[in-house]
Design a protein around this motif. Structure first.
Motif, short mmCIF file in Angstrom:
data_model
loop_
_atom_site.label_atom_id
_atom_site.label_comp_id
_atom_site.label_asym_id
_atom_site.label_seq_id
_atom_site.Cartn_x
_atom_site.Cartn_y
_atom_site.Cartn_z
N VAL A 18 0.85 -1.18 0.00
CA VAL A 18 0.00 0.00 0.00
C VAL A 18 0.89 1.23 0.00
CG1 VAL A 18 -1.74 1.29 1.27
CG2 VAL A 18 -1.79 -1.21 1.27
N ARG A 19 0.59 2.18 -0.88
CA ARG A 19 1.42 3.36 -0.97
C ARG A 19 1.06 4.37 0.10
NH1 ARG A 19 2.00 4.43 -7.46
NH2 ARG A 19 2.54 2.30 -7.99
N PRO A 20 2.04 5.08 0.64
CA PRO A 20 1.78 6.07 1.67
C PRO A 20 0.79 7.11 1.17
CG PRO A 20 4.13 5.65 1.48
CD PRO A 20 3.47 4.94 0.35
N GLY A 21 -0.11 7.52 2.03
CA GLY A 21 -1.06 8.56 1.69
C GLY A 21 -2.34 8.05 1.09
N LEU A 22 -2.43 6.76 0.76
CA LEU A 22 -3.64 6.22 0.13
C LEU A 22 -4.48 5.39 1.09
CD1 LEU A 22 -2.36 5.11 -3.39
CD2 LEU A 22 -3.52 7.22 -2.75
N ALA A 23 -3.96 5.07 2.26
CA ALA A 23 -4.65 4.13 3.15
C ALA A 23 -5.67 4.85 4.04
CB ALA A 23 -3.64 3.37 3.98
N GLU A 24 -6.63 5.60 3.42
CA GLU A 24 -7.72 6.21 4.16
C GLU A 24 -8.96 5.37 3.99
OE1 GLU A 24 -8.08 10.57 3.94
OE2 GLU A 24 -6.45 10.49 2.48
N ASP A 25 -9.82 5.34 5.02
CA ASP A 25 -11.03 4.54 4.96
C ASP A 25 -12.06 5.14 4.01
OD1 ASP A 25 -10.09 2.61 6.60
OD2 ASP A 25 -11.21 3.24 8.38
N ILE A 37 -19.59 -1.94 2.32
CA ILE A 37 -18.36 -2.44 2.90
C ILE A 37 -17.43 -1.25 3.14
CG2 ILE A 37 -18.44 -4.74 1.88
CD1 ILE A 37 -16.48 -3.80 -0.23
N THR A 38 -16.66 -1.35 4.21
CA THR A 38 -15.72 -0.29 4.56
C THR A 38 -14.31 -0.87 4.58
OG1 THR A 38 -17.36 0.89 5.88
CG2 THR A 38 -15.04 1.37 6.34
N GLY A 39 -13.37 -0.08 4.09
CA GLY A 39 -11.99 -0.54 4.09
C GLY A 39 -11.03 0.57 3.73
N ALA A 40 -9.76 0.27 3.81
CA ALA A 40 -8.73 1.25 3.48
C ALA A 40 -8.62 1.36 1.96
CB ALA A 40 -7.40 0.83 4.08
N TYR A 49 -12.40 0.09 -7.97
CA TYR A 49 -11.77 0.49 -6.72
C TYR A 49 -10.98 -0.70 -6.17
CZ TYR A 49 -15.23 4.29 -6.61
OH TYR A 49 -16.01 5.39 -6.91
N ARG A 50 -9.90 -0.40 -5.47
CA ARG A 50 -9.19 -1.41 -4.68
C ARG A 50 -9.24 -0.99 -3.23
NH1 ARG A 50 -3.84 -2.38 -4.92
NH2 ARG A 50 -3.29 -0.35 -5.79
N VAL A 51 -9.73 -1.88 -2.39
CA VAL A 51 -9.85 -1.57 -0.96
C VAL A 51 -9.40 -2.77 -0.14
CG1 VAL A 51 -11.69 0.15 -1.16
CG2 VAL A 51 -12.28 -2.26 -0.98
N GLU A 52 -8.80 -2.49 1.02
CA GLU A 52 -8.42 -3.52 1.97
C GLU A 52 -9.54 -3.64 2.99
OE1 GLU A 52 -6.46 -6.56 3.43
OE2 GLU A 52 -5.50 -5.36 1.87
N THR A 53 -10.21 -4.80 3.02
CA THR A 53 -11.37 -4.99 3.88
C THR A 53 -11.16 -6.21 4.77
OG1 THR A 53 -12.61 -6.54 2.48
CG2 THR A 53 -12.74 -4.19 1.90
N LYS A 54 -12.16 -6.48 5.59
CA LYS A 54 -12.09 -7.67 6.44
C LYS A 54 -12.17 -8.95 5.62
CE LYS A 54 -17.06 -7.72 7.50
NZ LYS A 54 -18.06 -7.63 8.58
N PHE A 55 -12.60 -8.83 4.35
CA PHE A 55 -12.62 -9.99 3.45
C PHE A 55 -11.26 -10.20 2.78
CE2 PHE A 55 -16.92 -8.08 3.29
CZ PHE A 55 -17.64 -9.12 3.85
N GLY A 56 -10.34 -9.26 3.00
CA GLY A 56 -9.08 -9.25 2.27
C GLY A 56 -9.08 -8.08 1.30
#
Length: 519
Positions: A18-25, A37-40, A49-56
């Motif tokens: 994950v690139r710095p500055g992009l990991a906002e919810d 769904i909510t994620g980074a 979209y690409r998001v980091e969620t509880k599903f991966g």
């Protein structure tokens, strides 16, 4: 719920750091509001979209959801941003030429914006739009630094003048970038080769790979030892960390258990190296084929009398043993649509013409008629004997004389039946040609050859197995081809037509090959 199930079941994939500055919810909500769904937030490619969620880590089609959160991009103002890092040779000349060709092909206007001490940005813009469609950021550094930037999430594509090394492959897998040796992750952009060069007035015109290694390591320091004048040899090499310097280490020095001499003059640009060698009558350097300039290339010789010179044709066929293709390394994540379209373009016929016009070696197959292969046939006759009788040479001529050789050849990693990097690219190129009908109503013969080590009967069997393996790999890759329209067969002639001496590792590797002949 269907869009979410599809995202979880079909679009789950592994991505890079994950690139710095992009990991906002952010919150992605289906159009009917039933599911969210909510994620980074990891990124947006103009479609997904690409998001980091509880599903991966998920990719989600933007057309099926609303995005809420400070990191959500404005869909109407999206600009694809692609960072490329690595080799100056690729970044400064070849890729800009290809981007210009891609822009003409797709109706874009281009603008190049310099970035002092870093590189430059190439913007692609539609004539009727204020915002660019894409920005290609070039970070000019070295092959080492380009691969490192890819592995650490600071680049989307690495530009390399050598193959990725085992320790880098392991780091890539650990970072979730996939297997960077696979065809969809590793791409040969253009063909090139390492060429020993001297000043035009130097009387030495050839040397063996073993002697070349001895010169580069400092074991041979005077031209008189190579049949030249009594004068010290000034060695010129690419800078440490460059892909070409590492290819010299991997392909020339390491097989001789040697390291480069500390007295070598190092150059950050291949063109600078070639000019320095041209100006010094006692210099010897290693340059890429594309950057020889007006220096004089040396042919590679063997004790048995064979010589191999670098040329467009010998580099395409890999008959020249010191090939050094130009690579793009791409992570196992979805790139923006414009980047994907550009990568597709680089494999097409228009791009191959651009590559050739820019002074590099393209990958378009060429036909070599049998009457243009006198040296090869002379080698076959000269080495005939008990192991290769006259009857076998007559069979070779009867089989091949109605055909012409394609410059598409296949060679193998040292001590392995695994095709080398250029051969992986050739498999894809030939498969694509079959899919587009290039060889409809024609005949393709995969012809295996071997080195001369061991019994001739055993070498014949090995050559046949390799020919069948390459044929099968091409057929498997040509998923949409109608193979009923093409006559495909295999043949083998073992050690009957050597390209180089069998008294060295590189000579034996050159002789172990599968050629493609057609009519």
């Amino acid at each position: 719920m269907n869009w979410l199930r599809a995202a979880v079941c079909a679009a789950l994939f592994v991505s890079g750091t994950v690139r710095p500055g992009l990991a906002e919810d952010v919150t992605l909500t289906s159009r009917d509001g039933a599911v969210a769904i909510t994620g980074a937030f990891l990124g947006f490619d103009g479609e997904f979209y690409r998001v980091e969620t509880k599903f991966g880590e998920l990719t989600v089609d933007a057309s099926g959801v609303n995005c809420d959160g400070p990191a959500c991009p404005k869909l109407t103002d999206f600009v694809a941003e692609i960072t490329l890092a690595g080799s100056p040779t690729i970044a400064e000349v070849l890729l800009p030429a290809l981007l210009e060709g891609f822009a003409r092909h797709n109706g874009y206007i281009t603008q190049r914006v310099p970035l002092p001490d870093i590189g430059f940005i190439y913007e692609l813009r539609q004539p009727d739009r204020a915002l660019p469609a894409a920005r290609f950021l070039f970070q000019i550094s070295s092959t080492d630094q380009g691969i490192d930037a890819l592995l650490n999430g600071r680049a989307d594509i690495a530009l390399a003048l050598r193959e990725i090394r085992p320790e880098e492959q392991e780091r890539a897998r650990e970072a979730g970038l996939g297997d960077l040796t696979q065809p969809n992750r590793s791409r040969v952009l253009s063909l090139d080769a390492m060429v020993p060069i001297v000043a035009p007035g130097n009387p030495v015109r050839s040397l063996s790979v073993d002697d070349l290694a001895r010169v580069l390591s400092g074991a041979v320091t005077n031209w008189a030892e190579l049949g030249g004048p009594d004068a010290p040899i000034a060695v010129h090499l690419p800078s440490d960390g460059s892909g070409l310097a590492q290819a010299v280490e991997d392909r020339i020095l390491k097989p001789a258990s040697a390291v480069a001499t500390a007295d070598a003059v190092r150059h950050g640009r291949g063109s600078h190296l070639a000019r320095a060698v041209k100006a010094d009558p006692f210099a010897l350097g290693i340059a890429s084929f594309a950057e020889i300039g007006t220096a004089s290339p040396l042919t590679l010789s063997g004790a048995c009398g064979y010589t191999l010179a670098a040329s467009r044709r010998s580099i395409k066929t890999e008959d020249y043993p010191l090939n050094s293709p130009m690579f793009l390394y791409i992570p196992a994540r979805r790139l923006p649509k414009t980047a994907r379209e550009f990568l597709v373009y680089t494999r097409g016929p228009s791009a191959q013409l651009v590559i050739r016009e820019a002074g590099f070696v393209d990958q378009v197959p060429e036909l070599v008629e049998l009457d243009a292969q006198g040296a090869r046939l002379a080698n076959a006759i000269a080495t005939a004997g008990d192991e290769v009788p006259l009857a076998e040479l007559q069979r070779l001529m009867q089989t091949l004389s109605p055909l012409a050789r394609l410059t598409t050849s296949f060679r193998f990693e040292a001590g392995s039946s695994r095709p080398d990097a250029q051969s992986h690219s050739n498999i894809q190129q030939l498969a694509q040609a079959l899919e587009t009908g290039t060889y409809d109503a024609r005949k393709l013969v995969f012809v295996g050859f071997s080195d001369g080590v061991g019994p001739a009967s055993g070498n014949q069997n090995i050559a046949m197995r390799r020919a069948k393996a390459v044929r099968d790999a091409v057929i498997e890759a040509a998923e949409t081809a109608n193979l009923d329209r093409v006559e495909i067969s295999v043949e083998a002639f073992g050690e009957a037509m050597p390209m180089a001496c069998n008294d060295s590792d590189w000579g034996r590797q050159v002789n172990r090959r599968v050629e493609v002949w057609t009519r």
